[in-house]
Design an enzyme around this catalytic site. Structure first.
Site, short mmCIF file in Angstrom:
data_model
loop_
_atom_site.label_atom_id
_atom_site.label_comp_id
_atom_site.label_asym_id
_atom_site.label_seq_id
_atom_site.Cartn_x
_atom_site.Cartn_y
_atom_site.Cartn_z
N HIS A 1 -2.69 -2.72 8.12
CA HIS A 1 -3.88 -2.93 7.28
C HIS A 1 -4.39 -1.58 6.80
O HIS A 1 -4.51 -0.65 7.58
CB HIS A 1 -4.95 -3.64 8.10
CG HIS A 1 -6.29 -3.71 7.44
ND1 HIS A 1 -6.54 -4.51 6.35
CD2 HIS A 1 -7.44 -3.07 7.71
CE1 HIS A 1 -7.80 -4.36 5.98
NE2 HIS A 1 -8.37 -3.49 6.79
N CYS B 1 -6.18 1.35 -7.80
CA CYS B 1 -6.01 0.51 -8.98
C CYS B 1 -7.16 -0.50 -9.01
O CYS B 1 -7.29 -1.32 -8.09
CB CYS B 1 -4.67 -0.22 -8.94
SG CYS B 1 -3.24 0.89 -9.00
N VAL C 1 -6.83 8.70 5.06
CA VAL C 1 -6.49 7.28 5.01
C VAL C 1 -6.72 6.66 6.39
O VAL C 1 -6.27 7.20 7.40
CB VAL C 1 -5.01 7.10 4.59
CG1 VAL C 1 -4.59 5.65 4.65
CG2 VAL C 1 -4.78 7.68 3.20
N HIS D 1 0.77 -1.25 0.00
CA HIS D 1 0.00 0.00 0.00
C HIS D 1 0.80 1.30 0.00
O HIS D 1 0.18 2.36 -0.15
CB HIS D 1 -0.95 0.02 1.19
CG HIS D 1 -1.99 -1.06 1.13
ND1 HIS D 1 -2.95 -1.11 0.14
CD2 HIS D 1 -2.19 -2.14 1.92
CE1 HIS D 1 -3.71 -2.16 0.34
NE2 HIS D 1 -3.27 -2.81 1.40
#
Length: 139
Positions: free
Chosen positions: A133, A102, A122, A34
């Site tokens: 995570h 994506c 975020v 990530h």
């Protein structure tokens, strides 16, 4: 007595092996999956997504992940969210960060992606004082 010690040692090793195989995601997994900072340069967003999904080993065993988000910030900005937090805590950035989503558009013969770029807050899940995570992004 020796047989009993050997038995408990074997049980402990088995438990450690199982926890390593099926345990909590690691910080290194989180970074690989990530975080892309500084953002890797590609001619277009589709090329970025297609190459990064392969380069980071996100698609394995012929399975295409339907959606993956890359956050383009120094990992320390995400690490600070988890300092002194209990395991499984969810924490959200106060500021918006640059992210790339994506999204899978075709899975055969190879995984193919399109992408979108946003500035979003975020949310991460914490374990052991570090993010492990990505729980989501929000405008």
């Amino acid at each position: 007595m020796a047989m009993s010690s050997l038995w408990w040692t074997a049980i402990l090793l088995l438990a450690l092996t199982v926890s390593m195989c099926y345990g909590v995601p690691t910080y290194q997994d989180f970074l690989r999956t990530h975080v892309d900072f500084p953002k890797t340069s590609f001619p277009n967003i589709a090329a970025y997504c297609n190459v990064m999904m392969v380069r980071r080993g996100i698609n394995v065993h012929g399975r295409c992940k339907s959606l993956n988000t890359f956050v383009h910030t120094d990992p320390r900005n995400l690490n600070t969210l988890c300092i002194n937090q209990p395991n499984r805590a969810l924490r959200t950035t106060q500021q918006q960060l640059p992210v790339t989503d994506c999204k899978l558009i075709r899975s055969h013969p190879t995984c193919s992606y399109t992408g979108n770029q946003f500035n979003h807050r975020v949310r991460v899940g914490c374990w052991g004082g570090l993010p492990v995570h990505l729980d989501g992004t929000f405008p």
